[in-house]
Motif scaffolding. Structure first.
Motif, PDB file in Angstrom:
ATOM      1  N   UNK A 295       4.905  -3.004 -14.154  1.00 53.25           N
ATOM      2  CA  UNK A 295       5.759  -1.864 -14.504  1.00 53.25           C
ATOM      3  C   UNK A 295       6.411  -1.244 -13.276  1.00 53.25           C
ATOM      4  N   UNK A 296       5.648  -1.080 -12.202  1.00 53.93           N
ATOM      5  CA  UNK A 296       6.167  -0.371 -11.037  1.00 53.93           C
ATOM      6  C   UNK A 296       7.058  -1.208 -10.161  1.00 53.93           C
ATOM      7  N   UNK A 297       6.710  -2.484  -9.943  1.00 58.45           N
ATOM      8  CA  UNK A 297       7.431  -3.288  -8.971  1.00 58.45           C
ATOM      9  C   UNK A 297       8.661  -3.988  -9.540  1.00 58.45           C
ATOM     10  N   UNK A 298       8.666  -4.316 -10.834  1.00 60.18           N
ATOM     11  CA  UNK A 298       9.808  -5.018 -11.421  1.00 60.18           C
ATOM     12  C   UNK A 298      10.373  -4.271 -12.628  1.00 60.18           C
TER      13      UNK A 298
ATOM     14  N   UNK B 113       0.840  -1.200   0.000  1.00 60.77           N
ATOM     15  CA  UNK B 113       0.000   0.000   0.000  1.00 60.77           C
ATOM     16  C   UNK B 113       0.876   1.251   0.000  1.00 60.77           C
ATOM     17  N   UNK B 114       1.955   1.226   0.776  1.00 64.08           N
ATOM     18  CA  UNK B 114       2.891   2.364   0.789  1.00 64.08           C
ATOM     19  C   UNK B 114       3.451   2.623  -0.603  1.00 64.08           C
ATOM     20  N   UNK B 115       3.846   1.553  -1.301  1.00 63.25           N
ATOM     21  CA  UNK B 115       4.435   1.711  -2.633  1.00 63.25           C
ATOM     22  C   UNK B 115       3.401   2.249  -3.619  1.00 63.25           C
ATOM     23  N   UNK B 116       2.215   1.616  -3.645  1.00 63.64           N
ATOM     24  CA  UNK B 116       1.196   1.969  -4.631  1.00 63.64           C
ATOM     25  C   UNK B 116       0.630   3.362  -4.388  1.00 63.64           C
TER      26      UNK B 116
ATOM     27  N   UNK C 202      10.067   8.835  -3.596  1.00 62.56           N
ATOM     28  CA  UNK C 202      10.415   8.227  -4.878  1.00 62.56           C
ATOM     29  C   UNK C 202      11.609   7.285  -4.746  1.00 62.56           C
ATOM     30  N   UNK C 203      12.589   7.668  -3.927  1.00 68.13           N
ATOM     31  CA  UNK C 203      13.785   6.833  -3.768  1.00 68.13           C
ATOM     32  C   UNK C 203      13.473   5.503  -3.086  1.00 68.13           C
ATOM     33  N   UNK C 204      12.362   5.443  -2.360  1.00 67.51           N
ATOM     34  CA  UNK C 204      11.991   4.196  -1.680  1.00 67.51           C
ATOM     35  C   UNK C 204      11.220   3.250  -2.586  1.00 67.51           C
ATOM     36  N   UNK C 205      10.770   3.720  -3.745  1.00 70.53           N
ATOM     37  CA  UNK C 205       9.831   2.929  -4.546  1.00 70.53           C
ATOM     38  C   UNK C 205      10.443   1.623  -5.042  1.00 70.53           C
ATOM     39  N   UNK C 206      11.639   1.668  -5.628  1.00 66.50           N
ATOM     40  CA  UNK C 206      12.200   0.467  -6.251  1.00 66.50           C
ATOM     41  C   UNK C 206      12.534  -0.634  -5.239  1.00 66.50           C
TER      42      UNK C 206
END
Length: 314
Positions: free
Chosen positions: A107-110, A37-40, A201-205
């Motif tokens: 797209x977002x997670x990998x 949920x944090x990422x999305x 943004x830096x935490x997303x990947x």
């Protein structure tokens, strides 16, 4: 080859750490869902907003790329639906969900974590463009076909309204819309909000990859070989091939965006694929396909990167 492994190995090590953390009891699946949920809702929207506001609108809205990505994804969706429906004799709902798994990327997670290591911030623009195609075109089409096949009570207009409301509340779509608006008006974020956006943004990947690993624990893959084979083959091999053909058919796409698109297309299906399939009694099939495609993606993406390096594209 060592250069390629230097890109892909950290990606899948993070996925493995997420898997082992849930398997070993360090984190629960509920806690993993919270990280998701944090990422999305925060990290990926911040990443998209940052990428779009740092560029002019004419640099962001690359129409040849959008057209090629839409053409390739729609063509593969249609082919996957036809094979499942009329060759393998699947129902309409199952065929639509299977075709969505073949044509909609994680797209977002990998995809992004791999593309950003290869291309830098061009990856974020490619992700935003791809998400427009996926969220505004492919996913609504697949769900509409699946709903029609299930003969649910809602009519076509009700389904369109429900889909529109869901998209209007989607943080990723909202971030893309706001980013495009700010880019059009040439407005830059003030220093303090920009710092917050940068930190998120830096935490997303890394967090996204960790979540993928945790979400894979406990998913079953037995007894569904035909569906898993079609979904994994379509997603990991046929989707990037279809996009390459579209790039060659529709010239004008920048080389860096072409590489980014191929990397996104070679990613496995989105992590919420089993959740979408659950509405139609297809959760187990979708989960099996997700596990198989994610594991096999290490080899297919490594092979793609080696090929792109060999021909001098990256």
């Amino acid at each position: 080859m060592l250069t390629v492994l230097g890109i892909t190995a950290p990606i899948f090590i993070l996925i493995g750490l997420g898997f082992l953390s849930v398997r070993g009891g360090l984190l629960s699946r509920e806690q993993m869902r919270g990280l998701g949920v944090l990422v999305i809702n925060f990290a990926l929207p911040a990443l998209l907003l940052k990428a779009l506001t740092e560029r002019r609108l004419d640099e962001v809205l690359n129409w040849p790329y959008l057209a090629a990505y839409a053409l390739a994804s729609l063509s593969l969706f249609a082919a996957g639906f036809a094979v499942a429906r009329w060759w393998r004799g699947q129902g309409q709902s199952a065929s639509a969900i299977l075709a969505m798994g073949m044509s909609v990327s994680n797209s977002g997670f990998i995809g992004y974590p791999i593309a950003v290591m290869v291309l830098g911030q061009t990856a974020a623009v490619a992700m935003a463009l791809g998400m427009l195609v996926e969220n505004l075109l492919l996913i609504p089409l697949a769900l509409a076909l699946a709903e029609a096949g299930a003969q649910r009570g809602n009519g076509g207009w009700a389904l369109l309204r429900e889909t529109g409301l869901r998209l209007a509340r989607n943080p990723l779509i909202l971030a893309i819309g706001l980013g495009l608006l700010l880019s059009l008006l040439q407005i830059r974020l003030p220093a303090v909000p920009l710092k917050v956006v940068d930190m998120l943004a830096s935490a997303s990947a890394p967090v996204a990859l960790f979540v993928i690993g945790g979400s894979l624990y406990g998913l079953k893959t037995r007894g569904m070989a035909a569906d898993v084979t079609q979904a994994a083959l379509g997603k990991l091999i046929l989707h990037p091939l279809a996009l390459l053909a579209a790039f060659l058919l529709l010239p004008g796409v920048e080389p860096q965006l072409m590489v980014a698109g191929l990397l996104f297309a070679s990613a496995p299906m989105m992590s919420i694929y089993p959740i979408l399939g659950q509405r139609f009694g297809l959760k187990e099939r979708c989960a099996a396909a997700l596990v198989a495609a994610t594991v096999l993606a290490f080899f297919s993406i490594s092979g793609l990167l080696a090929l792109l390096t060999l021909v001098g594209w990256c």
